[in-house]
Design a protein around this motif. Structure first.
Motif, PDB file in Angstrom:
ATOM      1  N   MET A 114       0.840  -1.078   0.106  1.00 25.93           N
ATOM      2  CA  MET A 114      -0.040   0.012   0.110  1.00 25.93           C
ATOM      3  C   MET A 114       0.787   1.164   0.009  1.00 25.93           C
ATOM      4  N   SER A 115       0.362   2.263  -0.855  1.00 27.59           N
ATOM      5  CA  SER A 115       1.161   3.352  -0.810  1.00 27.59           C
ATOM      6  C   SER A 115       0.196   4.576  -1.082  1.00 27.59           C
ATOM      7  N   VAL A 116       0.698   5.771  -0.740  1.00 33.71           N
ATOM      8  CA  VAL A 116      -0.403   7.050  -0.818  1.00 33.71           C
ATOM      9  C   VAL A 116       0.918   8.279  -1.958  1.00 33.71           C
ATOM     10  N   LEU A 117       0.078   8.832  -2.916  1.00 40.25           N
ATOM     11  CA  LEU A 117       0.721   9.638  -3.728  1.00 40.25           C
ATOM     12  C   LEU A 117       0.116  10.940  -3.692  1.00 40.25           C
ATOM     13  N   ASP A 118       0.942  11.898  -3.778  1.00 41.68           N
ATOM     14  CA  ASP A 118       0.434  13.162  -3.810  1.00 41.68           C
ATOM     15  C   ASP A 118       0.026  13.530  -5.280  1.00 41.68           C
ATOM     16  N   ALA A 119      -0.467  14.887  -5.383  1.00 38.28           N
ATOM     17  CA  ALA A 119      -1.031  15.194  -6.647  1.00 38.28           C
ATOM     18  C   ALA A 119       0.131  15.413  -7.792  1.00 38.28           C
ATOM     19  N   GLY A 120       1.501  15.478  -7.460  1.00 40.97           N
ATOM     20  CA  GLY A 120       2.428  15.439  -8.376  1.00 40.97           C
ATOM     21  C   GLY A 120       3.112  14.039  -8.508  1.00 40.97           C
ATOM     22  N   LEU A 121       2.155  13.164  -8.186  1.00 39.59           N
ATOM     23  CA  LEU A 121       2.574  11.544  -8.332  1.00 39.59           C
ATOM     24  C   LEU A 121       4.042  11.211  -7.482  1.00 39.59           C
ATOM     25  N   HIS A 122       4.409  11.809  -6.410  1.00 44.10           N
ATOM     26  CA  HIS A 122       5.318  11.573  -5.363  1.00 44.10           C
ATOM     27  C   HIS A 122       4.839  10.559  -4.324  1.00 44.10           C
ATOM     28  N   TYR A 123       5.667   9.856  -3.912  1.00 41.76           N
ATOM     29  CA  TYR A 123       5.346   8.763  -2.576  1.00 41.76           C
ATOM     30  C   TYR A 123       5.251   9.821  -1.524  1.00 41.76           C
ATOM     31  N   VAL A 124       4.031   9.659  -0.677  1.00 41.74           N
ATOM     32  CA  VAL A 124       3.794  10.314   0.476  1.00 41.74           C
ATOM     33  C   VAL A 124       3.849   9.242   1.580  1.00 41.74           C
ATOM     34  N   ARG A 125       3.490   8.249   1.507  1.00 43.31           N
ATOM     35  CA  ARG A 125       3.571   6.955   2.412  1.00 43.31           C
ATOM     36  C   ARG A 125       3.449   5.730   1.795  1.00 43.31           C
ATOM     37  N   VAL A 126       4.225   4.877   2.343  1.00 44.65           N
ATOM     38  CA  VAL A 126       4.466   3.470   1.932  1.00 44.65           C
ATOM     39  C   VAL A 126       4.477   2.587   3.106  1.00 44.65           C
TER      40      VAL A 126
END
Length: 779
Positions: A114-126
């Motif tokens: 599982m992972s979360v990406l910001d609007a710029g498609l950068h990893y926020v959390r993994v």
């Protein structure tokens, strides 16, 4: 309310089967009150049945105390072996700021990547699983641009990014499957990827979350199922080689990089099954397929043979009757490869690339037919036990189809050999017509049919033309055809008119159909066309039993079908056959054929018959060449029935070959008639035959005067033989009898039979004709 996370398992029908402690804290419902209930009963909003996968985004849940709780829900399908959802893993939590979403133990310790990406498609959390999958710690992923980490995904990266942008722009979740390779590069992995929007407190999409569940086994199960389903394409034809080709087309490239089918030699013939040799085994290559053309280079050519030593995987599979998985690390494989290095050094690079080989014996109905071999080259994964089971199932289906094709070919060969033995091989010499013929056996899966033809010389230089068709296929039809062909020849010897001959043949078929041995005739049916042409009178008499009318080409080039009434098929009984009589100019062409020539062309018989008439007028160097022209123009590309075409060009015996005298019913006329015959023979240059002819004429004319009735006529025909015919008005047929010692008569016909080559009688419309043939001296 505290920031908590919840999880539940819901089956495909919507029934709760699992309930976490976090779910109890969020909703107030303990597991014992929820498990077994429909999950939709907990929602304040209606969710249509079967739409559990739509549980995504903000939803209102009924708390146990009656209040409404707003939660963020997400349903992740759990797929079965067939690819269909068997249950859903539902996660829930309060809608909060993006950086707080998916926090807690559920996120960190989830088995999903599982992972979360910001609007710029950068990893926020993994989470930890995502880090282990990527093979790097979280600190090396946080803040990293997602496309830089997608080099191992085989799917189009732009499509993957397109899905992410779609979720961010529309707020609608996306699910699809992607494929990656493990770090070792030896095995393909499948992932079910879930993408859904992460909303802030105002409901706006602030980030995109991803969850990846490895679905390699489910994917492989679906691939195996699809491969088995494609096996329905094996055996579409009753052809051994084509069936083998269909097998390798299925194996490559989905199951193997190179696949072959080698058969024992006897399978391709009509021999009985042979046992598998215990030492070196010689096999014939009938099919192979490449994933990469030219790799291997110049393999055993199709149709070629190869000898496999006992250590070779194909030989072991045949000898042991089981699947053999071999490859590097197997001593026998290494031994075989050393032998191959000597026999075919040009393919050493391919052999070095093989990572696994699987050999499956082709066995059907307890008989070993050959072997199928599948190779995988690096970086593919070696064959495993489940691959062996799959290959065995595929090859077993192909083996049954190959054995069916072998049995069909054997029966077809037997029927064809039987049919050729029954059909006329060399047409007898005769002067009435010039003939050419074609017989083409059916190429359909039904087998050889019962079509036949014959050309039968008759007395008086006449000839019978016969075409028949036993409906059906296989050896029973061929055997029935042989019986009918023999019956027609027997009845033709009696010299019956066409309509009477068919009546007797119909009676014969009816009797045969009533016997146990003749059931196939009643079941299949038969048709026949019988025609008699007289080159002296240029008369053609013909009758049909359910058979197509012949086509006629006159010397001026006009064509038409012979107008005639086709009676019922043979064996129907009770209905008469009607004869047709016509006079033909010299050089006319009569085309007799079976329905296989005209009834398989788009179902339009009239159009095919028109094409036949047109083709018969095409210029051709000979009658034989005209047969080829007609078949090319009219015959279907793949006829489903046998095809017989019999062409006959009529000839005429000129006045210089026939002499006729009317005889008065007075014994005093015998001497005058005898003298006239001798004078005619002298004119023909046949004085040497005069003595025998005098005796024959004297006996036959005397018998006609004494025992027959007027009108009496003598006719001499000079053809391939010298024919003497005496006709009278009595229908009583003579027969040979043994005269006693003191009998004054009864020796005339015996004398005629002794002095001539053959003799006989035939009925005419107004009496009978007694005839006798003498051989002519060779010139």
């Amino acid at each position: 309310m505290e920031h908590a996370s919840a999880a539940a398992i819901v089956d495909a029908h919507g029934t709760v089967t699992g309930w976490s402690e976090g779910a109890r804290r969020l909703t107030g419902h303990p597991a014992e009150e929820v498990v077994g209930r429909d999950v939709r009963e907990l929602l304040a909003e209606d969710v249509p049945p079967g739409a559990l996968s739509a549980l995504a985004g903000t939803a209102v849940v009924r708390h146990r105390d009656g209040t409404a709780v707003t939660l963020y829900l997400r349903a992740c399908p759990l797929l079965g072996a067939d690819g269909a959802p068997t249950a859903y893993a539902v996660s829930a939590g309060p809608p909060v700021e993006p950086e707080l979403v998916l926090t807690g133990e559920v996120f960190e310790q989830a088995s999903l990547s599982m992972s979360v990406l910001d609007a710029g498609l950068h990893y926020v959390r993994v989470n930890d699983t995502a880090c282990r999958t990527a093979g790097v710690p979280a600190r090396d992923l946080i803040g990293r641009y997602l496309p830089d980490t997608l080099e191992d995904i085989d799917d189009d990266v732009s499509a993957f990014l397109g899905h992410l942008r779609q979720v961010a722009e529309t707020g609608r979740p996306v699910q699809y499957e992607s494929f990656t390779h493990a770090p070792s590069g030896t095995r393909q992995h499948a992932w079910t990827v879930e993408m859904w929007p992460v909303r802030d407190a105002h409901g706006r999409v602030a980030a995109v979350a991803m969850a990846a569940l490895e679905s390699t086994e489910q994917h492989r199960a679906r691939e195996r199922l699809a491969l088995l389903n494609s096996a329905a394409a094996i055996g579409t034809t009753l052809d051994v080689v084509r069936t083998a080709e269909e097998l390798v087309e299925i194996l490559v490239p989905r199951f193997a990089d190179f696949a072959t089918v080698d058969l024992l030699d006897w399978v391709l013939g009509t021999d009985e099954p042979l046992s598998v040799p215990t030492e070196d085994i010689e096999l014939r290559r009938v099919a192979h397929a490449f994933a990469t053309e030219g790799f291997p280079t110049a393999p055993l050519p199709l149709g070629g043979t190869d000898v496999y030593p006992p250590c070779a995987a194909p030989a072991r599979a045949l000898r042991e009757g089981r699947v053999v998985i071999s490859g590097p690390g197997d001593p026998e494989f290494a031994q075989w490869m050393r032998i191959r290095d000597i026999q075919a050094p040009h393919n050493r690079r391919y052999r070095d690339a093989i990572c696994s080989m699987l050999a499956v014996p082709l066995r059907a109905r307890g008989t070993t037919l050959g072997v199928a071999v599948a190779d995988r080259i690096r970086p593919q994964a070696p064959y495993a036990a489940d691959d062996a089971v799959l290959a065995e199932e595929l090859v077993a289906r192909a083996a049954v189809s190959i054995d069916n094709a072998r049995r069909f070919a054997r029966e077809r060969g037997t029927a064809l050999e039987l049919q050729h033995s029954l059909l006329p091989r060399g047409l007898p010499g005769q002067s009435a017509v010039e003939v050419a013929h074609r017989y083409l056996p059916s190429g359909s899966a039904a087998g050889i049919g019962g079509d036949w033809f014959d050309v039968i010389p008759l007395s008086g230089s006449r000839v019978a033309l016969v075409v028949g068709d036993v409906v059906g296929h296989g050896i029973p039809s061929t055997a029935t055809m042989g019986r009918l062909c023999t019956a027609v020849r027997t009845l033709a010897d009696v010299d019956l008119p066409p309509d009477e001959l068919l009546t007797h043949l119909d009676d014969l078929v009816t009797h045969l159909a009533g016997d146990e041995s003749g059931d196939e005739i009643a079941e299949l049916g038969a048709t026949c066309l019988y025609a008699v042409y007289d080159p002296v009178t240029r008369r053609l008499d013909l009758a049909a039993a359910g058979h197509p009318a012949p086509a006629l080409v006159l010397p001026d080039g006009t064509t038409r079908l012979v107008p005639m009434t086709a009676g019922p098929p043979l064996g129907v009984g009770g209905l008469p056959f009607e004869a047709t009589r016509m006079h033909l100019p010299e050089g006319s062409v009569v085309a007799l054929y079976t329905d296989g020539l005209v009834e398989d062309r788009d179902g339009d018989v009239d159009h095919a018959t028109t094409e036949l008439r047109r083709a018969l007028t095409a210029p051709a160097a000979s009658l034989d060449a005209l047969c080829d022209v007609v078949l090319k123009a009219v015959m279907p590309e793949e006829p489903s029935d046998d095809v017989v075409l019999l062409l006959a060009r009529t000839r005429v015996l000129g006045a210089d070959q026939v002499a006729t005298w009317d005889v008065l019913p007075d014994t005093a006329e015998v001497a005058t008639t005898r003298q006239s015959a001798v004078e005619q023979l002298t004119a023909w240059g046949l004085s040497e035959e005069a003595f025998v002819t005098e005796l024959v004429v004297s006996e036959l004319v005397t018998n006609a005067i004494r025992y027959g009735g007027p009108p009496i006529q003598l006719r001499l025909i000079r053809d391939r033989t010298l024919i003497c015919e005496v006709s009278d008005g009595s229908s009583t047929s003579p027969h040979l009898r043994r005269a006693h010692a003191f009998d004054e008569g009864g020796r005339g016909l015996l004398l005629v039979a002794q002095l001539t080559q053959r003799w006989g009688s035939r009925q005419t419309g107004c009496g009978k004709t007694i005839w006798a043939e003498q051989p002519l001296p060779s010139r």
